[in-house]
Design a protein around this motif. Structure first.
Motif, PDB file in Angstrom:
ATOM      1  N   THR A  48     -18.473 -32.140  -7.353  1.00  0.00           N
ATOM      2  CA  THR A  48     -17.290 -31.997  -6.499  1.00  0.00           C
ATOM      3  C   THR A  48     -17.683 -32.214  -5.038  1.00  0.00           C
ATOM      4  O   THR A  48     -18.675 -31.641  -4.569  1.00  0.00           O
ATOM      5  N   PRO A  49     -16.957 -33.036  -4.296  1.00  0.00           N
ATOM      6  CA  PRO A  49     -17.308 -33.298  -2.892  1.00  0.00           C
ATOM      7  C   PRO A  49     -17.371 -32.008  -2.083  1.00  0.00           C
ATOM      8  O   PRO A  49     -16.557 -31.100  -2.284  1.00  0.00           O
ATOM      9  N   PRO A  50     -18.336 -31.900  -1.171  1.00  0.00           N
ATOM     10  CA  PRO A  50     -18.482 -30.664  -0.377  1.00  0.00           C
ATOM     11  C   PRO A  50     -17.229 -30.268   0.390  1.00  0.00           C
ATOM     12  O   PRO A  50     -16.940 -29.079   0.529  1.00  0.00           O
ATOM     13  N   GLU A  51     -16.469 -31.247   0.896  1.00  0.00           N
ATOM     14  CA  GLU A  51     -15.285 -30.912   1.673  1.00  0.00           C
ATOM     15  C   GLU A  51     -14.195 -30.285   0.813  1.00  0.00           C
ATOM     16  O   GLU A  51     -13.275 -29.649   1.330  1.00  0.00           O
ATOM     17  N   VAL A  52     -14.291 -30.461  -0.507  1.00  0.00           N
ATOM     18  CA  VAL A  52     -13.371 -29.807  -1.436  1.00  0.00           C
ATOM     19  C   VAL A  52     -14.009 -28.549  -2.018  1.00  0.00           C
ATOM     20  O   VAL A  52     -13.347 -27.518  -2.176  1.00  0.00           O
ATOM     21  N   ARG A  53     -15.288 -28.640  -2.320  1.00  0.00           N
ATOM     22  CA  ARG A  53     -15.979 -27.551  -3.016  1.00  0.00           C
ATOM     23  C   ARG A  53     -16.031 -26.269  -2.190  1.00  0.00           C
ATOM     24  O   ARG A  53     -15.673 -25.195  -2.683  1.00  0.00           O
ATOM     25  N   TYR A  54     -16.467 -26.348  -0.930  1.00  0.00           N
ATOM     26  CA  TYR A  54     -16.702 -25.134  -0.162  1.00  0.00           C
ATOM     27  C   TYR A  54     -15.418 -24.386   0.212  1.00  0.00           C
ATOM     28  O   TYR A  54     -15.377 -23.148   0.135  1.00  0.00           O
ATOM     29  N   PRO A  55     -14.341 -25.078   0.613  1.00  0.00           N
ATOM     30  CA  PRO A  55     -13.091 -24.328   0.820  1.00  0.00           C
ATOM     31  C   PRO A  55     -12.589 -23.635  -0.449  1.00  0.00           C
ATOM     32  O   PRO A  55     -12.098 -22.493  -0.392  1.00  0.00           O
ATOM     33  N   LEU A  56     -12.735 -24.311  -1.598  1.00  0.00           N
ATOM     34  CA  LEU A  56     -12.315 -23.684  -2.851  1.00  0.00           C
ATOM     35  C   LEU A  56     -13.205 -22.489  -3.194  1.00  0.00           C
ATOM     36  O   LEU A  56     -12.721 -21.472  -3.703  1.00  0.00           O
ATOM     37  N   MET A  57     -14.500 -22.601  -2.914  1.00  0.00           N
ATOM     38  CA  MET A  57     -15.401 -21.471  -3.166  1.00  0.00           C
ATOM     39  C   MET A  57     -15.037 -20.284  -2.287  1.00  0.00           C
ATOM     40  O   MET A  57     -15.089 -19.130  -2.720  1.00  0.00           O
ATOM     41  N   LEU A  58     -14.665 -20.544  -1.044  1.00  0.00           N
ATOM     42  CA  LEU A  58     -14.231 -19.459  -0.159  1.00  0.00           C
ATOM     43  C   LEU A  58     -12.953 -18.821  -0.683  1.00  0.00           C
ATOM     44  O   LEU A  58     -12.811 -17.586  -0.671  1.00  0.00           O
ATOM     45  N   LEU A  59     -12.019 -19.652  -1.169  1.00  0.00           N
ATOM     46  CA  LEU A  59     -10.785 -19.121  -1.745  1.00  0.00           C
ATOM     47  C   LEU A  59     -11.090 -18.279  -2.980  1.00  0.00           C
ATOM     48  O   LEU A  59     -10.508 -17.196  -3.168  1.00  0.00           O
ATOM     49  N   ILE A  60     -12.007 -18.754  -3.837  1.00  0.00           N
ATOM     50  CA  ILE A  60     -12.388 -17.999  -5.032  1.00  0.00           C
ATOM     51  C   ILE A  60     -13.022 -16.663  -4.642  1.00  0.00           C
ATOM     52  O   ILE A  60     -12.765 -15.628  -5.274  1.00  0.00           O
ATOM     53  N   LEU A  61     -13.827 -16.664  -3.585  1.00  0.00           N
ATOM     54  CA  LEU A  61     -14.445 -15.423  -3.120  1.00  0.00           C
ATOM     55  C   LEU A  61     -13.377 -14.413  -2.707  1.00  0.00           C
ATOM     56  O   LEU A  61     -13.443 -13.232  -3.066  1.00  0.00           O
ATOM     57  N   VAL A  62     -12.384 -14.868  -1.969  1.00  0.00           N
ATOM     58  CA  VAL A  62     -11.310 -13.969  -1.513  1.00  0.00           C
ATOM     59  C   VAL A  62     -10.517 -13.432  -2.701  1.00  0.00           C
ATOM     60  O   VAL A  62     -10.226 -12.229  -2.782  1.00  0.00           O
ATOM     61  N   ILE A  63     -10.179 -14.315  -3.658  1.00  0.00           N
ATOM     62  CA  ILE A  63      -9.409 -13.878  -4.827  1.00  0.00           C
ATOM     63  C   ILE A  63     -10.230 -12.886  -5.660  1.00  0.00           C
ATOM     64  O   ILE A  63      -9.701 -11.863  -6.135  1.00  0.00           O
ATOM     65  N   THR A  64     -11.515 -13.165  -5.827  1.00  0.00           N
ATOM     66  CA  THR A  64     -12.381 -12.273  -6.604  1.00  0.00           C
ATOM     67  C   THR A  64     -12.472 -10.898  -5.944  1.00  0.00           C
ATOM     68  O   THR A  64     -12.386  -9.859  -6.616  1.00  0.00           O
TER      69      THR A  64
END
Length: 373
Positions: free
Chosen positions: A110-126
């Motif tokens: 997954t491209p970094p510009e997509v991966r890292y924002p989604l990982m941050l969103l997953i962190l917040v949801i978790t």
């Protein structure tokens, strides 16, 4: 009138058994650990690069241990409850983050510009999920037991721990196509996280300075692990020390009845402590899953044990002490694994804990306080 003679030969000459016991314990540990410690020091001097690598590992492990330990110390500081289910909330956080990674379809490609924002969103949801879970545990399992024997909430916490472990085991059976196979084919086996964190060595430019023999690695995922933990720990410390809600938490921890008389909603404040602790545990679960690449339904037991030990070592109820204790446990474990033997690590950690508590019963930064009614 008869006079009574009193033998004063031993008056004022009480034998200091407590001091003798402490000295004996120190002598025992020194004799028991003298040879391993001496060999360890020699190995550290002979290979400083290996020592530096182990210190990096210890700091990384200590970062997530501190996050979990804060959940123990927040809850104990206010209601004096040892929440043995807290380690399993950390496990649920790992499983939740892995489920979301599967739902979003994140992969190493997954491209970094997509991966890292989604990982941050997953962190917040978790974090939101585990915070809500922890508040629910307090509301339905612990709140009604506050005024009864201390043994009742303790047994309840152990029961909740077993329930959460079985929830994790059932979670491993999920086979929805939308999860993209992240749960694997075996419910009991460890679940694999995709390799989403950068692994390049940030210290590689130093080889030009120290030569090809410089083999110390500090990767991008080490930096993310430590950096995220430091940000979360700093945010919690600021919240507790500088905000109105944090002041209410500190007042409730000091005296619940007096805090209630001053208009503080004690139930809401206690729920806030569980909420913050649950959020940090969820963050630790995701970070460890991404860092180590695996998660398993019983991973909360050992992590919870080490984190509770860190909270006691630093001074349970003291936020700074929990942070310090977590870092010390991480460093001690890493050095013991390398220089002594991994099978002796638990004995070394708890041996040091016993030795410290003999001289500092309240922990390194703990204070003597009156026990709450």
């Amino acid at each position: 009138m008869a006079t009574q003679t009193v033998d004063t030969s031993t008056t004022g000459r009480n034998i200091p058994w407590g001091l003798i016991g402490r000295i004996s314990l120190v002598v025992f540990f020194v004799l028991f650990l003298a040879v391993p410690l001496w060999n360890t020091i020699l190995e550290m001097i002979a290979n400083p690069q290996l020592l530096l690598r182990q210190l990096i590992i210890g700091l990384t492990n200590g970062a997530y241990i501190s996050l979990i330990a804060l959940g123990y110390t927040l809850v104990y500081g206010i209601v004096e409850l040892i929440n043995f289910a807290h380690g399993d909330v950390y496990m649920i956080g790992a499983f939740m983050s892995l489920t979301l990674i599967g739902l979003f379809g994140l992969q190493a490609a997954t491209p970094p510009e997509v991966r890292y924002p989604l990982m941050l969103l997953i962190l917040v949801i978790t974090m939101a999920f585990t915070a809500t879970l922890n508040v629910g545990i307090e509301r339905f399992a612990y709140r009604r037991l506050r005024t009864v024997s201390r043994l009742a909430p303790l047994i309840s916490a152990i029961g909740v721990s077993f329930i959460l472990q079985n929830v994790g085991l059932l979670w491993g059976y999920l086979r929805f196509p939308a999860l993209n196979g992240v749960m694997g084919s075996n419910a009991v086996a460890p679940k694999s996280f995709p390799n989403l964190l950068p692994t390049q060595n940030l210290l590689e430019p130093l080889q030009a300075v120290f030569g090809e023999g410089f083999r110390v690695r500090f990767t991008g995922k080490d930096l993310i692990m430590i950096g995220t933990a430091v940000v979360l720990l700093g945010a919690l410390y600021f919240f507790v020390q500088r905000t109105k809600l944090g002041k209410a938490m500190r007042a409730t921890a000091q005296d619940r009845d007096a805090a209630a008389l001053m208009g503080i909603n004690v139930n809401r404040t206690i729920s806030l402590a569980f909420l913050l602790g649950g959020a940090l545990a969820g963050a630790a679960g995701m970070l460890v899953g991404l860092y180590n690449g695996t998660a398993v339904f019983n991973m909360g037991f050992k992590a919870g044990l080490f984190s509770f030990t860190a909270a006691v070592l630093g001074g349970i109820g003291n936020i700074t002490g929990a942070m310090l204790g977590g870092l010390l446990i991480g460093l001690i474990a890493a050095l013991s694994d390398q220089y002594i033997n991994a099978k002796w690590t638990n004995a070394v950690i708890f041996g040091i804990l016993v030795l410290i508590l003999v001289f500092r019963p309240t922990g390194l930064l703990g204070e003597n306080v009156q026990q709450k009614a």
